[in-house]
Design a protein around this motif. Structure first.
Motif, short mmCIF file in Angstrom:
data_model
loop_
_atom_site.label_atom_id
_atom_site.label_comp_id
_atom_site.label_asym_id
_atom_site.label_seq_id
_atom_site.Cartn_x
_atom_site.Cartn_y
_atom_site.Cartn_z
N SER B 38 0.68 -1.22 -0.02
CA SER B 38 -0.08 -0.13 -0.02
C SER B 38 0.84 1.17 0.06
O SER B 38 0.68 2.41 -0.76
N VAL B 41 2.54 1.92 -3.43
CA VAL B 41 1.45 2.08 -4.49
C VAL B 41 0.95 3.49 -4.54
O VAL B 41 0.69 4.20 -5.16
N GLU B 42 0.56 3.68 -2.91
CA GLU B 42 -0.06 5.00 -2.68
C GLU B 42 1.03 6.16 -2.80
O GLU B 42 0.51 7.34 -3.63
N LEU B 45 1.43 6.88 -6.40
CA LEU B 45 0.24 7.51 -7.40
C LEU B 45 0.09 9.10 -6.76
O LEU B 45 -0.22 9.77 -7.56
N THR B 49 0.09 12.18 -9.08
CA THR B 49 -1.05 13.27 -9.05
C THR B 49 -0.28 14.65 -8.80
O THR B 49 -0.72 15.61 -9.71
N LYS B 56 -4.84 9.90 -16.62
CA LYS B 56 -5.57 8.88 -15.89
C LYS B 56 -4.32 7.98 -15.53
O LYS B 56 -3.49 7.62 -16.23
N TYR B 57 -4.14 7.45 -14.42
CA TYR B 57 -2.92 6.49 -13.90
C TYR B 57 -3.59 5.41 -13.49
O TYR B 57 -4.30 5.30 -12.83
N ILE B 58 -2.48 4.35 -13.89
CA ILE B 58 -2.66 2.86 -13.40
C ILE B 58 -1.34 2.54 -12.96
O ILE B 58 -0.26 2.39 -13.82
N VAL B 59 -1.17 2.35 -11.41
CA VAL B 59 0.14 1.84 -10.90
C VAL B 59 0.00 0.52 -10.36
O VAL B 59 -0.74 0.12 -9.36
N THR B 60 0.86 -0.49 -10.83
CA THR B 60 0.90 -1.93 -10.34
C THR B 60 2.08 -2.23 -9.86
O THR B 60 3.24 -1.78 -10.28
#
Lengths: 121, 107
Positions: B38, B41-42, B45, B49, B56-60
């Protein structure tokens, strides 16, 4: 992508939304079909993961999520008792965008596939 | 397109900072994994931002314990090549491998 751009839709119709259930089934089917009985092979794994990702992406495009950008991520790992964790966070429009995932495991490998659908306004 | 590419370099550095500040010198600990996940990733992100771009973002993130096993990841994307992009960062220490992928899609 350009044909749809001129209709200025900012929300998909309910029936055109990215359906996580349908996508999950597609993914699961492809993984089971292609990985059943396959042993982990370090030489073939890169090509296999790329092929799976392309295959899943093409299948999802055929299912027909119009005006959706698709991202498919496939992870293949060897089963040796190691600990693995995968997580994702997204900054998007929760109303229109969604994702689906599925896992396949056999004795020698595990495979996680995640598909994200992002609406193109 | 140029703006997009330099954004990818900036993203690279920010992610490495996010990963190092969360798991830096730690050894793999099963009980802490959720927390680390967490955290990484947080914070990635939120760094993205802060850039304030219309994406738009996708973080894996994948965290793997080092024990000799192999891992491969691949991704296939259907998007607009001129405006969208991705970047993947691999980080490791003595006991952990960490792979973070960021996908940015223009609105």
């Amino acid at each position: 992508m350009d044909a749809g751009a001129s209709t200025y839709l900012i929300r998909p119709n309910y029936k055109d939304k990215f359906k996580a259930g349908v996508a999950k089934e597609c993914i699961g089917e492809i993984l089971r079909e292609q990985l059943y009985g396959v042993q982990y092979d370090p030489e073939e794994a890169p090509a296999l993961s790329r092929a799976l990702a392309d295959c899943i992406k093409n299948k999802l495009r055929d299912v027909g999520f119009d005006r959706y950008k698709l991202i498919v991520q496939v992870v293949i790992g060897e089963q040796r008792g190691e600990g693995v964790k995968m997580a994702a966070r997204c900054l998007w429009d929760a109303d229109t965008d969604s994702f689906a995932q599925d896992i396949f495991m056999n004795d020698s490998l595990f495979c996680v596939a995640a598909a994200f659908g992002v609406y193109y306004y | 397109m140029d703006e997009d590419q330099s954004a990818e370099e900036v993203t690279d550095t920010k992610i490495i900072i996010a990963v190092e500040s969360t798991i830096g010198n730690s050894s793999y600990q099963h009980s802490k994994i959720n927390q680390w996940m967490s955290g990484i990733v947080e914070s990635s992100l939120s760094q993205l931002t802060k850039l304030g771009k219309p994406f738009k973002y996708i973080v894996t993130c994948i965290i793997l314990q080092k024990n000799g096993a192999g891992l491969h990841t691949a991704s296939s994307c259907f998007w607009d090549n001129s405006t969208d992009g991705s970047c993947t960062v691999r980080w490791e220490n003595k006991t952990i491998y960490c792979i973070v992928s960021v996908f940015g899609l223009a609105i």
